[in-house]
Structure formats: C-alpha cells, structure tokens
Design a protein around this motif. Sequence first.
Motif, PDB file in Angstrom:
ATOM      1  N   SER A 158       0.921  -1.260  -0.075  1.00  0.00           N
ATOM      2  CA  SER A 158       0.095  -0.066   0.070  1.00  0.00           C
ATOM      3  C   SER A 158       0.758   1.255  -0.062  1.00  0.00           C
ATOM      4  CB  SER A 158      -0.739   0.130   1.368  1.00  0.00           C
ATOM      5  OG  SER A 158      -1.815  -0.978   1.192  1.00  0.00           O
ATOM      6  N   ILE A 159       0.576   2.290  -0.841  1.00  0.00           N
ATOM      7  CA  ILE A 159       1.079   3.491  -0.771  1.00  0.00           C
ATOM      8  C   ILE A 159       0.019   4.580  -0.760  1.00  0.00           C
ATOM      9  CG2 ILE A 159       2.537   4.926  -2.143  1.00  0.00           C
ATOM     10  CD1 ILE A 159       3.779   2.812  -3.674  1.00  0.00           C
ATOM     11  N   GLY A 160       0.233   5.223   0.451  1.00  0.00           N
ATOM     12  CA  GLY A 160      -1.064   6.133   0.748  1.00  0.00           C
ATOM     13  C   GLY A 160      -2.246   5.125   1.025  1.00  0.00           C
ATOM     14  N   ASN A 161      -3.387   5.581   0.242  1.00  0.00           N
ATOM     15  CA  ASN A 161      -4.496   4.736   0.470  1.00  0.00           C
ATOM     16  C   ASN A 161      -4.920   3.834  -0.904  1.00  0.00           C
ATOM     17  OD1 ASN A 161      -5.312   6.836  -1.311  1.00  0.00           O
ATOM     18  ND2 ASN A 161      -7.063   7.334  -0.291  1.00  0.00           N
ATOM     19  N   THR A 162      -3.775   3.771  -1.642  1.00  0.00           N
ATOM     20  CA  THR A 162      -4.014   2.818  -2.878  1.00  0.00           C
ATOM     21  C   THR A 162      -3.217   1.588  -2.518  1.00  0.00           C
ATOM     22  OG1 THR A 162      -3.883   4.935  -4.211  1.00  0.00           O
ATOM     23  CG2 THR A 162      -3.483   2.699  -5.235  1.00  0.00           C
ATOM     24  N   ARG A 163      -3.946   0.506  -2.733  1.00  0.00           N
ATOM     25  CA  ARG A 163      -3.333  -1.020  -2.593  1.00  0.00           C
ATOM     26  C   ARG A 163      -2.868  -1.374  -3.866  1.00  0.00           C
ATOM     27  NH1 ARG A 163      -5.106  -6.581  -2.444  1.00  0.00           N
ATOM     28  NH2 ARG A 163      -3.662  -7.307  -0.710  1.00  0.00           N
ATOM     29  N   ILE A 164      -1.563  -1.898  -3.942  1.00  0.00           N
ATOM     30  CA  ILE A 164      -0.916  -2.308  -5.332  1.00  0.00           C
ATOM     31  C   ILE A 164      -0.938  -3.657  -5.291  1.00  0.00           C
ATOM     32  CG2 ILE A 164       1.065  -1.915  -6.542  1.00  0.00           C
ATOM     33  CD1 ILE A 164       1.432   0.807  -5.266  1.00  0.00           C
ATOM     34  N   VAL A 165      -1.262  -4.259  -6.485  1.00  0.00           N
ATOM     35  CA  VAL A 165      -1.000  -5.803  -6.481  1.00  0.00           C
ATOM     36  C   VAL A 165      -0.113  -5.984  -7.697  1.00  0.00           C
ATOM     37  CG1 VAL A 165      -2.500  -7.683  -6.987  1.00  0.00           C
ATOM     38  CG2 VAL A 165      -3.419  -5.799  -5.715  1.00  0.00           C
ATOM     39  N   PHE A 166       0.642  -6.866  -7.436  1.00  0.00           N
ATOM     40  CA  PHE A 166       1.527  -7.208  -8.477  1.00  0.00           C
ATOM     41  C   PHE A 166       1.111  -8.915  -9.061  1.00  0.00           C
ATOM     42  CE2 PHE A 166       3.850  -4.279  -6.186  1.00  0.00           C
ATOM     43  CZ  PHE A 166       4.518  -3.486  -6.962  1.00  0.00           C
ATOM     44  N   ILE A 167       1.099  -8.691 -10.425  1.00  0.00           N
ATOM     45  CA  ILE A 167       0.676 -10.058 -10.811  1.00  0.00           C
ATOM     46  C   ILE A 167       1.660 -10.570 -11.921  1.00  0.00           C
ATOM     47  CG2 ILE A 167      -1.212 -10.979 -12.466  1.00  0.00           C
ATOM     48  CD1 ILE A 167      -2.858  -8.538 -11.790  1.00  0.00           C
ATOM     49  N   LYS A 168       1.981 -11.806 -11.631  1.00  0.00           N
ATOM     50  CA  LYS A 168       3.198 -12.526 -12.450  1.00  0.00           C
ATOM     51  C   LYS A 168       2.565 -12.964 -13.566  1.00  0.00           C
ATOM     52  CE  LYS A 168       6.713 -15.712 -11.983  1.00  0.00           C
ATOM     53  NZ  LYS A 168       7.280 -16.938 -11.151  1.00  0.00           N
ATOM     54  N   PHE A 169       3.441 -12.734 -14.659  1.00  0.00           N
ATOM     55  CA  PHE A 169       3.083 -13.156 -16.016  1.00  0.00           C
ATOM     56  C   PHE A 169       4.557 -14.071 -16.319  1.00  0.00           C
ATOM     57  CE2 PHE A 169      -0.633 -10.827 -18.553  1.00  0.00           C
ATOM     58  CZ  PHE A 169      -1.486 -11.305 -17.550  1.00  0.00           C
ATOM     59  N   LYS A 170       3.885 -15.100 -17.319  1.00  0.00           N
ATOM     60  CA  LYS A 170       5.162 -15.603 -17.939  1.00  0.00           C
ATOM     61  C   LYS A 170       5.778 -14.931 -18.937  1.00  0.00           C
ATOM     62  CE  LYS A 170       3.869 -20.315 -16.928  1.00  0.00           C
ATOM     63  NZ  LYS A 170       3.167 -21.639 -17.484  1.00  0.00           N
ATOM     64  N   LYS A 171       7.073 -14.984 -19.255  1.00  0.00           N
ATOM     65  CA  LYS A 171       7.808 -14.394 -20.153  1.00  0.00           C
ATOM     66  C   LYS A 171       7.087 -14.021 -21.703  1.00  0.00           C
ATOM     67  CE  LYS A 171      12.166 -12.894 -21.807  1.00  0.00           C
ATOM     68  NZ  LYS A 171      13.678 -12.740 -21.295  1.00  0.00           N
ATOM     69  N   HIS A 172       6.559 -14.949 -21.983  1.00  0.00           N
ATOM     70  CA  HIS A 172       5.867 -15.122 -23.346  1.00  0.00           C
ATOM     71  C   HIS A 172       4.607 -14.442 -23.571  1.00  0.00           C
ATOM     72  CE1 HIS A 172       4.333 -19.041 -21.566  1.00  0.00           C
ATOM     73  NE2 HIS A 172       3.253 -18.605 -22.435  1.00  0.00           N
ATOM     74  N   ASN A 173       3.967 -14.176 -22.115  1.00  0.00           N
ATOM     75  CA  ASN A 173       2.931 -13.445 -22.238  1.00  0.00           C
ATOM     76  C   ASN A 173       3.182 -11.984 -21.910  1.00  0.00           C
ATOM     77  OD1 ASN A 173       1.302 -15.806 -22.467  1.00  0.00           O
ATOM     78  ND2 ASN A 173       1.103 -16.040 -20.361  1.00  0.00           N
ATOM     79  N   LEU A 174       4.314 -11.603 -21.721  1.00  0.00           N
ATOM     80  CA  LEU A 174       4.466 -10.316 -21.341  1.00  0.00           C
ATOM     81  C   LEU A 174       5.025  -9.474 -22.662  1.00  0.00           C
ATOM     82  CD1 LEU A 174       4.456  -8.290 -19.058  1.00  0.00           C
ATOM     83  CD2 LEU A 174       7.019  -8.597 -18.674  1.00  0.00           C
ATOM     84  N   PHE A 175       4.170  -8.919 -23.491  1.00  0.00           N
ATOM     85  CA  PHE A 175       4.757  -8.343 -24.730  1.00  0.00           C
ATOM     86  C   PHE A 175       3.477  -7.201 -25.203  1.00  0.00           C
ATOM     87  CE2 PHE A 175       1.750 -11.690 -25.883  1.00  0.00           C
ATOM     88  CZ  PHE A 175       0.707 -11.014 -26.799  1.00  0.00           C
ATOM     89  N   GLY A 176       4.045  -6.353 -26.075  1.00  0.00           N
ATOM     90  CA  GLY A 176       3.005  -5.328 -26.527  1.00  0.00           C
ATOM     91  C   GLY A 176       2.990  -4.179 -25.799  1.00  0.00           C
ATOM     92  N   TYR A 177       3.737  -3.954 -24.959  1.00  0.00           N
ATOM     93  CA  TYR A 177       3.595  -2.487 -24.033  1.00  0.00           C
ATOM     94  C   TYR A 177       4.996  -1.857 -24.271  1.00  0.00           C
ATOM     95  CZ  TYR A 177       7.354  -4.041 -20.929  1.00  0.00           C
ATOM     96  OH  TYR A 177       8.353  -4.804 -20.351  1.00  0.00           O
TER      97      TYR A 177
END
Length: 133
Positions: free
Chosen positions: A105-124
């Motif tokens: 949490s930073i301030g009043n915002t909760r941050i969620v990290f989602i793990k993707f496999k390398k071959h699914n992390l593209f196009g950004y």
Amino acid sequence: MQAISFIRRLEGLHKPVVTINDIARIIGKSKTYARVYANRLAKKKLLYTPEKGKYAVKETPLEIATNLIFPCYISFISAYSIYSFTTQTPIELHIVSLKSKKPMSIGNTRIVFIKFKKHNLFGYKRERFGNTY
C-alpha cells in the motif's frame, strides 16, 4: 550536501524511485554513508521508502509502482481507468510483471503485482506520465 539541493537533484533525474547506489553517486560518498543519509531524510519525511533500499521523493502510487520492478506495466481495470475507458474508480492498482511480489500500500492505494510468464508479457511501451515514465 544540503538536503534541499539533494532533493532538487533527485527531482531533476526524472526517476521516481532511486536506490542506495543512485544516492551514493549523487552525493559522492560511500554506499554505507548514502544509506545513513537516506534514512535521515526519510525520518525527516523528505524521502518516502516504498520498500527496503528504494526511496522516492513523492508518494505517488502510480509512478512508484511501475518503477519498483522492471519490466512491468499497469494493466486491467487500472489501465482502463487511466485512459478513461471506464467510469469505475479502481480500489487497487494492478501491475503486471515477470517477478512475483507481495501486495503493498502506498497512501490509500493498494498495489497488487501479478506475475506473467515471459512469453505473455509483450506489446507494451513506456509512456510519460507527468514528468516521469
């Protein structure tokens, strides 16, 4: 180095999150001294500590969350909200990355990290948001 001039130099870097190595390079001292210096500034509320060994000048969840892990990007309903594709305001900020990380949490915002496999992390791409990426 005076605290005010140090903070101005950090803001001039356009890096929302800096490490002890960055601080040591800016002040021209050892990593041990840089750690003490950063902790003193954090106690004075001039620096924010999102996680151990990383410091930020501003407590902005969007900028900090996307610069804690590389590569990563804002996704799902959080991205839709930023681009005004939805009228809903998300409670959590969703960050997709290659590494798993505990929610935070930073301030009043909760941050969620989602793990993707390398071959699914593209196009950004990194986009400017304010003065940073």
